[in-house]
Write a protein that holds these residues in place. Structure first.
Motif, PDB file in Angstrom:
ATOM      1  N   ASN A  40       0.855  -1.184   0.178  1.00 44.35           N
ATOM      2  CA  ASN A  40      -0.109   0.036   0.066  1.00 44.35           C
ATOM      3  C   ASN A  40       0.811   1.215   0.050  1.00 44.35           C
ATOM      4  O   ASN A  40       0.540   2.042  -0.599  1.00 44.35           O
ATOM      5  N   GLN A  41       1.794   1.159   0.874  1.00 41.50           N
ATOM      6  CA  GLN A  41       2.938   2.367   0.833  1.00 41.50           C
ATOM      7  C   GLN A  41       3.449   2.666  -0.422  1.00 41.50           C
ATOM      8  O   GLN A  41       3.501   3.862  -0.789  1.00 41.50           O
ATOM      9  N   LEU A  44       0.865   4.173  -3.122  1.00 43.10           N
ATOM     10  CA  LEU A  44       0.532   5.589  -2.762  1.00 43.10           C
ATOM     11  C   LEU A  44       1.727   6.422  -3.114  1.00 43.10           C
ATOM     12  O   LEU A  44       1.386   7.434  -3.358  1.00 43.10           O
ATOM     13  N   SER A  45       3.008   6.051  -2.574  1.00 43.52           N
ATOM     14  CA  SER A  45       4.031   6.826  -2.837  1.00 43.52           C
ATOM     15  C   SER A  45       4.282   6.981  -4.574  1.00 43.52           C
ATOM     16  O   SER A  45       5.134   7.958  -4.858  1.00 43.52           O
ATOM     17  N   SER A  46       3.892   6.202  -5.322  1.00 45.20           N
ATOM     18  CA  SER A  46       3.904   6.202  -6.682  1.00 45.20           C
ATOM     19  C   SER A  46       3.321   6.954  -7.443  1.00 45.20           C
ATOM     20  O   SER A  46       3.159   7.222  -8.746  1.00 45.20           O
ATOM     21  N   VAL A  49      -3.649   9.155  -5.937  1.00 44.06           N
ATOM     22  CA  VAL A  49      -4.466   9.665  -4.817  1.00 44.06           C
ATOM     23  C   VAL A  49      -5.771   8.902  -4.512  1.00 44.06           C
ATOM     24  O   VAL A  49      -6.173   8.612  -5.345  1.00 44.06           O
ATOM     25  N   LEU A  50      -5.964   8.486  -3.334  1.00 40.69           N
ATOM     26  CA  LEU A  50      -7.102   7.893  -3.008  1.00 40.69           C
ATOM     27  C   LEU A  50      -8.340   8.571  -3.138  1.00 40.69           C
ATOM     28  O   LEU A  50      -8.476   9.891  -2.872  1.00 40.69           O
ATOM     29  N   GLN A  54     -11.481   6.248   0.261  1.00 42.30           N
ATOM     30  CA  GLN A  54     -10.254   5.693   0.614  1.00 42.30           C
ATOM     31  C   GLN A  54     -10.197   4.184   0.146  1.00 42.30           C
ATOM     32  O   GLN A  54      -9.232   3.467   0.443  1.00 42.30           O
ATOM     33  N   PRO A  57      -8.041   3.936  -5.796  1.00 42.59           N
ATOM     34  CA  PRO A  57      -6.844   4.794  -6.373  1.00 42.59           C
ATOM     35  C   PRO A  57      -7.431   5.432  -7.323  1.00 42.59           C
ATOM     36  O   PRO A  57      -7.871   5.114  -8.481  1.00 42.59           O
ATOM     37  N   ASN A  61      -8.458  13.885  -6.553  1.00 41.24           N
ATOM     38  CA  ASN A  61      -9.532  13.784  -5.578  1.00 41.24           C
ATOM     39  C   ASN A  61     -10.260  15.071  -5.583  1.00 41.24           C
ATOM     40  O   ASN A  61     -11.022  15.022  -4.752  1.00 41.24           O
ATOM     41  N   SER A  71      -1.650   0.963 -11.672  1.00 40.19           N
ATOM     42  CA  SER A  71      -0.685   0.510 -10.567  1.00 40.19           C
ATOM     43  C   SER A  71       0.722   0.338 -11.247  1.00 40.19           C
ATOM     44  O   SER A  71       0.840   0.081 -12.415  1.00 40.19           O
TER      45      SER A  71
END
Length: 118
Positions: A40-41, A44-46, A49-50, A54, A57, A61, A71
């Motif tokens: 998950n981290q 998210l770092s790639s 934005v959720l 939440q 992806p 937002n 992904s």
């Protein structure tokens, strides 16, 4: 416990690009490994934005009609080590496989030296 980052970098070498991981459920969801947090981290770092709930992806937002962002790598879950082994064509005893692009500067000699320093 490794890292699920989709780009791994050591000593300013070219990055190894993670394309996919293939795991059994326990590797993803249970201690001591529990890769789900790191996956998950890394996702998210790639960049994505959720959405507000939440769970999806998205590329933004600000818009309720956002399209899911792609992904940077795939996560495949097998039901057992037997399935992993059948797909790989050899016995898998750890419950996980990774696939990626390894740059030319990551030779067998580099691997030996890197592991001997650990």
């Amino acid at each position: 416990k490794g890292t699920a980052s989709h780009h791994l970098d050591c000593n300013n070498l070219e990055k190894i690009e993670l394309k996919s991981i293939f795991v059994k459920p326990s590797v993803l969801f249970e201690e001591p490994v529990k890769l789900v947090s790191e996956v998950n981290q890394a996702l998210l770092s790639s960049g994505p934005v959720l959405s507000r709930d939440q769970s999806i992806p998205t590329t933004s937002n600000e818009d309720d009609n956002c399209v899911a962002a792609p992904s940077p790598f795939h996560v495949l879950v097998a039901q057992s080590e037997a399935v992993l082994s059948k797909v790989a064509g050899f016995p898998i005893s750890r419950g996980a496989l990774a696939c990626g692009v390894v740059p030319n500067d990551r030779t067998e000699q580099w691997l030996d030296e890197h592991l001997s320093r650990k």
